[in-house]
Design a protein around this motif. Structure first.
Motif, mmCIF file in Angstrom:
data_model
loop_
_atom_site.group_PDB
_atom_site.id
_atom_site.type_symbol
_atom_site.label_atom_id
_atom_site.label_comp_id
_atom_site.label_asym_id
_atom_site.label_seq_id
_atom_site.Cartn_x
_atom_site.Cartn_y
_atom_site.Cartn_z
ATOM 1 N N GLN A 112 -2.304 38.752 -54.282
ATOM 2 C CA GLN A 112 -1.221 38.020 -53.645
ATOM 3 C C GLN A 112 -1.470 36.512 -53.586
ATOM 4 N N ASN A 113 -2.711 36.091 -53.843
ATOM 5 C CA ASN A 113 -2.997 34.653 -53.884
ATOM 6 C C ASN A 113 -2.682 34.059 -55.250
ATOM 7 N N SER A 114 -3.158 34.710 -56.302
ATOM 8 C CA SER A 114 -2.938 34.197 -57.656
ATOM 9 C C SER A 114 -1.659 34.745 -58.280
ATOM 10 N N HIS A 115 -1.097 35.801 -57.671
ATOM 11 C CA HIS A 115 0.113 36.474 -58.167
ATOM 12 C C HIS A 115 -0.107 37.145 -59.525
ATOM 13 N N LYS A 116 -1.351 37.479 -59.835
ATOM 14 C CA LYS A 116 -1.659 38.180 -61.084
ATOM 15 C C LYS A 116 -1.532 39.688 -60.889
ATOM 16 N N ALA A 117 -0.878 40.336 -61.866
ATOM 17 C CA ALA A 117 -0.724 41.791 -61.829
ATOM 18 C C ALA A 117 -1.505 42.402 -62.991
ATOM 19 N N LYS A 118 -2.271 43.457 -62.695
ATOM 20 C CA LYS A 118 -3.082 44.117 -63.716
ATOM 21 C C LYS A 118 -2.927 45.626 -63.580
ATOM 22 N N LEU A 119 -3.178 46.328 -64.676
ATOM 23 C CA LEU A 119 -2.993 47.770 -64.679
ATOM 24 C C LEU A 119 -4.169 48.432 -65.382
ATOM 25 N N ILE A 120 -4.817 49.356 -64.654
ATOM 26 C CA ILE A 120 -5.924 50.139 -65.212
ATOM 27 C C ILE A 120 -5.424 51.558 -65.433
ATOM 28 N N SER A 121 -5.440 52.029 -66.675
ATOM 29 C CA SER A 121 -5.072 53.414 -66.982
ATOM 30 C C SER A 121 -6.355 54.201 -67.235
ATOM 31 N N ILE A 122 -6.533 55.289 -66.503
ATOM 32 C CA ILE A 122 -7.723 56.124 -66.686
ATOM 33 C C ILE A 122 -7.294 57.436 -67.322
ATOM 34 N N MET A 123 -7.907 57.783 -68.437
ATOM 35 C CA MET A 123 -7.551 59.002 -69.147
ATOM 36 C C MET A 123 -7.789 60.223 -68.254
ATOM 37 N N ARG A 124 -6.816 61.108 -68.212
ATOM 38 C CA ARG A 124 -6.888 62.253 -67.310
ATOM 39 C C ARG A 124 -7.987 63.231 -67.690
ATOM 40 N N ASP A 125 -8.424 63.248 -68.976
ATOM 41 C CA ASP A 125 -9.464 64.171 -69.426
ATOM 42 C C ASP A 125 -10.863 63.585 -69.312
ATOM 43 N N THR A 126 -10.994 62.430 -68.665
ATOM 44 C CA THR A 126 -12.309 61.824 -68.469
ATOM 45 C C THR A 126 -13.197 62.767 -67.645
ATOM 46 N N TYR A 127 -14.398 63.017 -68.156
ATOM 47 C CA TYR A 127 -15.329 63.973 -67.539
ATOM 48 C C TYR A 127 -16.121 63.258 -66.455
ATOM 49 N N LEU A 131 5.911 43.315 -51.579
ATOM 50 C CA LEU A 131 5.221 43.268 -52.864
ATOM 51 C C LEU A 131 6.224 43.188 -54.010
ATOM 52 N N GLY A 132 7.299 43.996 -53.926
ATOM 53 C CA GLY A 132 8.311 43.974 -54.967
ATOM 54 C C GLY A 132 8.964 42.609 -55.085
ATOM 55 N N LYS A 133 9.304 42.022 -53.945
ATOM 56 C CA LYS A 133 9.936 40.696 -53.946
ATOM 57 C C LYS A 133 8.966 39.649 -54.477
ATOM 58 N N ASP A 134 7.697 39.786 -54.116
ATOM 59 C CA ASP A 134 6.692 38.824 -54.554
ATOM 60 C C ASP A 134 6.547 38.842 -56.073
ATOM 61 N N VAL A 135 6.442 40.048 -56.641
ATOM 62 C CA VAL A 135 6.294 40.177 -58.090
ATOM 63 C C VAL A 135 7.529 39.638 -58.807
ATOM 64 N N LEU A 136 8.716 39.910 -58.252
ATOM 65 C CA LEU A 136 9.961 39.525 -58.919
ATOM 66 C C LEU A 136 10.268 38.040 -58.810
ATOM 67 N N THR A 137 9.705 37.358 -57.824
ATOM 68 C CA THR A 137 10.049 35.947 -57.617
ATOM 69 C C THR A 137 8.931 34.979 -57.976
ATOM 70 N N LYS A 138 7.711 35.462 -58.117
ATOM 71 C CA LYS A 138 6.588 34.563 -58.381
ATOM 72 C C LYS A 138 6.325 34.339 -59.868
ATOM 73 N N GLN A 139 7.045 35.080 -60.744
ATOM 74 C CA GLN A 139 6.849 34.912 -62.185
ATOM 75 C C GLN A 139 5.364 35.042 -62.537
ATOM 76 N N SER A 140 4.793 36.207 -62.245
ATOM 77 C CA SER A 140 3.349 36.411 -62.398
ATOM 78 C C SER A 140 2.902 36.552 -63.844
ATOM 79 N N GLY A 141 3.815 36.475 -64.798
ATOM 80 C CA GLY A 141 3.433 36.561 -66.201
ATOM 81 C C GLY A 141 3.264 37.997 -66.657
ATOM 82 N N ASP A 142 2.706 38.156 -67.851
ATOM 83 C CA ASP A 142 2.511 39.493 -68.398
ATOM 84 C C ASP A 142 1.513 40.284 -67.559
ATOM 85 N N ILE A 143 1.737 41.598 -67.514
ATOM 86 C CA ILE A 143 0.778 42.471 -66.842
ATOM 87 C C ILE A 143 -0.396 42.707 -67.781
#
Length: 308
Positions: free
Chosen positions: A92-107, A256-268
């Motif tokens: 919420q300070n830098s307005h950066k959004a990131k996404l970690i996808s973890i494979m469901r078959d990870t042992y 959070l939704g309003k923050d992401v939509l108005t802060k122009q956080s760039g690509d995820i």
């Protein structure tokens, strides 16, 4: 003369305040109406009961937030597995959004259950056991969770992107998704876009599905950054209430939704776990095909990703 000027200033201040109050009342009434419309839309054909899960993630009022995003097509089963496992990270300070996808078959090692596929943790103990498992194996602190019913995904997509999302389908997709998606560049709407992100019966298997999920989330965010989507936020929140089980309260979600939509956080920014070169395919009796991963290498990759 001076007295008349003061009276005019007072008069215009009152007019301005009256118009401002009318605007506030109008925005509030519109938001309430749109939220109600979203709730009604969410209830159409939705017979699944809402679930309240125990969850012990540390609450964050402001700062860096990690939300466990789980995709499910449960028909009300008590012990269903989850199709997709992601961690949405937002600063919420830098307005950066990131996404970690973890494979469901990870042992991984699931506390109290030994070595299993990662998505078995959800079946054994819901979001809380999955939170513990992710913390133990990848050292990520998850603060909140959101279990998204796939039917809700389709409806939310059609609100955010009423004109659809353009994708390039590499080959015909049909097996396991209950529909046929023809190859080629095309625009897909809610149900077909869901089929696109869920398909896994090709040579890329789950790796292709994770790639498509990240692609579509990025494109949906681009759509959401339009002015029109901010206006639709109350309606989206209404639908979310019917199809998403979460411990995020509505005010935090809206903020959070309003923050992401108005802060122009760039690509995820996105990352897939396990990263390339850090795993091998193995098969175990009673468990099936799994991804045996180098945990140290993947923990380092996650730390570097979140720090960038």
């Amino acid at each position: 003369m001076e007295r008349m000027r003061r009276r005019r200033r007072v008069k215009w201040k009152r007019v301005f305040m009256f118009l401002f109050l009318l605007m506030i009342i109008g925005v509030g009434a519109y938001s309430a109406y749109e939220y109600t419309q979203g709730v009604m839309l969410g209830k159409e054909g939705n017979n699944n009961a809402k679930k309240a899960y125990a969850f012990n993630g540390e609450e964050v009022k402001f700062g860096k937030i990690n939300v466990l995003l789980l995709g499910s097509d449960s028909r009300g089963e008590e012990h269903s597995r989850t199709d997709s496992i992601m961690i949405a990270h937002y600063d919420q300070n830098s307005h950066k959004a990131k996404l970690i996808s973890i494979m469901r078959d990870t042992y991984v090692d699931i506390p109290g259950h030994g070595k299993q596929k990662l998505n078995a943790a959800y079946a054994f103990g819901g979001p809380e056991l999955l939170r513990k498992t992710i913390k133990e194996n990848f050292n990520i602190d998850v603060n909140y969770y959101a279990v998204v019913d796939f039917k809700g995904f389709s409806k939310i997509v059609d609100i955010v992107a009423p004109d659809g999302i353009k994708v390039d389908v590499p080959h015909e997709m049909s097996s396991g998704i209950g529909m046929v998606i023809e190859p080629g560049e095309q625009v897909l709407h809610g149900d077909k876009l869901l089929g696109y992100v869920r398909f896994r019966h090709d040579n890329l298997s789950d790796f292709g599905r994770v790639q498509r999920q990240q692609e579509v989330i990025g494109k949906l965010k681009d759509e959401a950054l339009s002015v029109g989507t901010l206006v639709k936020l109350p309606k989206i929140m209404g639908v979310v209430g019917s199809y998403v089980d979460t411990n995020l309260d509505k005010s935090t979600m809206f903020s959070l939704g309003k923050d992401v939509l108005t802060k122009q956080s760039g690509d995820i920014k996105t990352i897939r776990i396990p990263v390339d070169g850090s795993f091998r395919n193995e098969t175990f009796d009673g468990i099936g095909a799994v991804l045996r991963v180098n945990l140290d290498e993947n923990q380092s990759a996650i730390d570097k990703f979140l720090a960038s």
